[in-house]
Design an enzyme around this catalytic site. Structure first.
Site, PDB file in Angstrom:
ATOM      1  CG  ASP A  20     -31.808  26.274 -12.519  1.00 37.98           C
ATOM      2  OD1 ASP A  20     -32.575  25.324 -12.782  1.00 37.98           O
ATOM      3  OD2 ASP A  20     -30.869  26.178 -11.701  1.00 37.98           O
ATOM      4  CE  LYS A  80     -28.397  22.758  -9.714  1.00 40.53           C
ATOM      5  NZ  LYS A  80     -29.471  23.754  -9.617  1.00 40.53           N
TER       6      LYS A  80
HETATM    7  P1  NAP Z   1     -29.858  29.136  -0.989  1.00 37.82           P
HETATM    8  O1  NAP Z   1     -28.760  29.385  -1.949  1.00 37.82           O
HETATM    9  O2  NAP Z   1     -29.578  28.421   0.292  1.00 37.82           O
HETATM   10  O3  NAP Z   1     -30.501  30.603  -0.621  1.00 37.82           O
HETATM   11  C1  NAP Z   1     -31.495  30.700   0.365  1.00 37.82           C
HETATM   12  C2  NAP Z   1     -32.038  32.137   0.387  1.00 37.82           C
HETATM   13  O4  NAP Z   1     -33.128  32.168   1.323  1.00 37.82           O
HETATM   14  C3  NAP Z   1     -31.052  33.197   0.844  1.00 37.82           C
HETATM   15  O5  NAP Z   1     -31.338  34.430   0.220  1.00 37.82           O
HETATM   16  C4  NAP Z   1     -31.369  33.283   2.361  1.00 37.82           C
HETATM   17  O6  NAP Z   1     -31.028  34.541   2.932  1.00 37.82           O
HETATM   18  C5  NAP Z   1     -32.866  33.130   2.339  1.00 37.82           C
HETATM   19  N1  NAP Z   1     -33.421  32.621   3.585  1.00 37.82           N
HETATM   20  C6  NAP Z   1     -33.315  31.360   4.087  1.00 37.82           C
HETATM   21  N2  NAP Z   1     -33.990  31.276   5.260  1.00 37.82           N
HETATM   22  C7  NAP Z   1     -34.532  32.504   5.494  1.00 37.82           C
HETATM   23  C8  NAP Z   1     -35.346  33.049   6.526  1.00 37.82           C
HETATM   24  N3  NAP Z   1     -35.733  32.300   7.573  1.00 37.82           N
HETATM   25  N4  NAP Z   1     -35.711  34.345   6.442  1.00 37.82           N
HETATM   26  C9  NAP Z   1     -35.336  35.101   5.404  1.00 37.82           C
HETATM   27  N5  NAP Z   1     -34.563  34.652   4.379  1.00 37.82           N
HETATM   28  C10 NAP Z   1     -34.176  33.358   4.429  1.00 37.82           C
HETATM   29  O7  NAP Z   1     -31.053  28.330  -1.655  1.00 37.82           O
HETATM   30  P2  NAP Z   1     -31.457  28.273  -3.218  1.00 37.82           P
HETATM   31  O8  NAP Z   1     -30.682  27.201  -3.884  1.00 37.82           O
HETATM   32  O9  NAP Z   1     -31.369  29.657  -3.748  1.00 37.82           O
HETATM   33  O10 NAP Z   1     -32.972  27.754  -3.153  1.00 37.82           O
HETATM   34  C11 NAP Z   1     -34.007  28.549  -2.562  1.00 37.82           C
HETATM   35  C12 NAP Z   1     -35.345  27.840  -2.743  1.00 37.82           C
HETATM   36  O11 NAP Z   1     -35.674  27.771  -4.121  1.00 37.82           O
HETATM   37  C13 NAP Z   1     -35.385  26.387  -2.239  1.00 37.82           C
HETATM   38  O12 NAP Z   1     -36.612  26.193  -1.593  1.00 37.82           O
HETATM   39  C14 NAP Z   1     -35.340  25.549  -3.514  1.00 37.82           C
HETATM   40  O13 NAP Z   1     -36.008  24.313  -3.377  1.00 37.82           O
HETATM   41  C15 NAP Z   1     -36.090  26.452  -4.483  1.00 37.82           C
HETATM   42  N6  NAP Z   1     -35.736  26.220  -5.901  1.00 37.82           N
HETATM   43  C16 NAP Z   1     -36.730  25.944  -6.792  1.00 37.82           C
HETATM   44  C17 NAP Z   1     -36.424  25.737  -8.130  1.00 37.82           C
HETATM   45  C18 NAP Z   1     -37.527  25.407  -9.108  1.00 37.82           C
HETATM   46  O14 NAP Z   1     -37.227  24.871 -10.179  1.00 37.82           O
HETATM   47  N7  NAP Z   1     -38.760  25.753  -8.824  1.00 37.82           N
HETATM   48  C19 NAP Z   1     -35.092  25.819  -8.585  1.00 37.82           C
HETATM   49  C20 NAP Z   1     -34.099  26.135  -7.641  1.00 37.82           C
HETATM   50  C21 NAP Z   1     -34.436  26.323  -6.295  1.00 37.82           C
HETATM   51  P3  NAP Z   1     -29.569  34.802   3.615  1.00 37.82           P
HETATM   52  O15 NAP Z   1     -28.641  35.198   2.496  1.00 37.82           O
HETATM   53  O16 NAP Z   1     -29.836  35.905   4.580  1.00 37.82           O
HETATM   54  O17 NAP Z   1     -29.171  33.508   4.272  1.00 37.82           O
END
Ligand code: NAP
Length: 273
Positions: A102, A65
């Protein structure tokens, strides 16, 4: 025949072929949509195939991406702000244009499942400041909704808010119970909820009764956050609709037809979760 793709590495898990394949069949289009595993070192060669006319375009997922920025001939300004391209279109002269759908998926999901959700003046409470949060903040800003952004690592939220600018109040995730009563929309963009994990310290009783709670995690479909919100009688929208709605603009650009996210399509994809 018009051919489109989703590239990623790995790519087997992708539900995009099911979504686009259903629309191709429904609209009787002479086209195809296939998942292709492209390792990072093979991305430039794959883009040459696109440039040469083998495909009309496609989707891009992890880990490409960000890397596709360098190989696109033009990139939509909003995709630059979000920092990721997830959709490519081959223009008639062979140039490749990249954009990000998105944020449209997030908006389309709420517009369809909670009409009027953006009508109030109260802020949206966004939990998490990762990759997906960027698109959601851009989406909320496009509807002029003020934002409270809380993240476990506060410095990441600070950085993101100063990059995006605008009306964003920052805090740490452990401030959730003092911020939540101010909001009319709560959006979980963290990975909490996957594998049934929950926000241990978030007391949903502090929320206003009219608050809408949405989660972008869609496996499981009803995350503990959504289940807890429903148990309190709050309105909820799950994250599957975002996945379905983000696919619309690409399909329209490649095949010239604007499809719909129907209950039948949703049921088909839900059956694979
Ligand atoms: P990412 O870039 O890895 O970001 C993860 C986020 O979650 C960060 O803010 C992180 O905080 C936080 N986090 C992770 N573990 C945590 C915990 N134990 N306690 C508190 N905060 C925590 O991931 P992403 O790409 O944004 O994706 C996030 C989620 O969205 C995934 O589950 C993905 O499958 C979903 N998603 C869904 C769609 C859809 O179309 N529905 C699209 C995109 C993503 P820190 O900064 O403190 O690490």
């Amino acid at each position: 025949m018009k051919k489109a793709f989703v590239i990623g590495h790995p790519i087997k898990h992708s539900r995009s072929p099911l979504i686009h394949g259903s629309w191709i069949a429904e609209h009787g289009i002479d086209g195809s949509y296939e998942a292709i595993d492209v390792a990072p070192e093979n991305l430039p060669a794959f883009m040459e195939r696109l440039r040469a006319g083998e495909f009309v375009g496609g989707n891009v997922t992890i880990p490409h991406k960000e890397a596709v920025f360098a190989v696109c001939d033009s990139v939509d300004p909003l995709a630059r702000t979000i920092g990721a391209v997830n959709t490519l279109v081959r223009l008639p002269d062979g140039r490749i244009h990249g954009f990000n759908t998105d944020y449209m998926g997030f908006l389309g999901n709420l517009d369809q499942n909670a009409p009027g959700w953006d009508g109030g003046a109260a802020p949206a409470l966004v939990l998490g400041a990762g990759g997906a949060a960027r698109a959601i903040l851009v989406a909320l800003q496009s509807r002029s909704i003020p934002i409270i952004l809380l993240n476990r690592t506060r410095a990441t939220a600070d950085r993101l808010a100063s990059e995006l600018g605008g009306d964003i109040i920052i805090g740490a995730l452990d401030e959730v119970n003092s911020a939540a009563p101010l909001a009319e929309l709560v959006v979980n963009t963290t990975s909490i909820g996957m594998h049934g994990t929950r926000f241990e310290d978030f007391d949903l009783d502090v929320l206003r009764p009219e608050t809408l709670v949405t989660d972008i995690v869609y496996v499981p479909l009803v995350t503990p956050l959504l289940a807890d919100a429903r148990a309190r009688g709050l309105r909820t929208v799950d994250g599957l609709g975002m996945l379905l709605h983000q696919a619309l603009p690409g399909f329209e650009a490649w095949f010239g037809v604007r499809p719909e996210v129907t209950p039948g399509l949703r049921a088909k994809v839900e059956a694979t979760l």
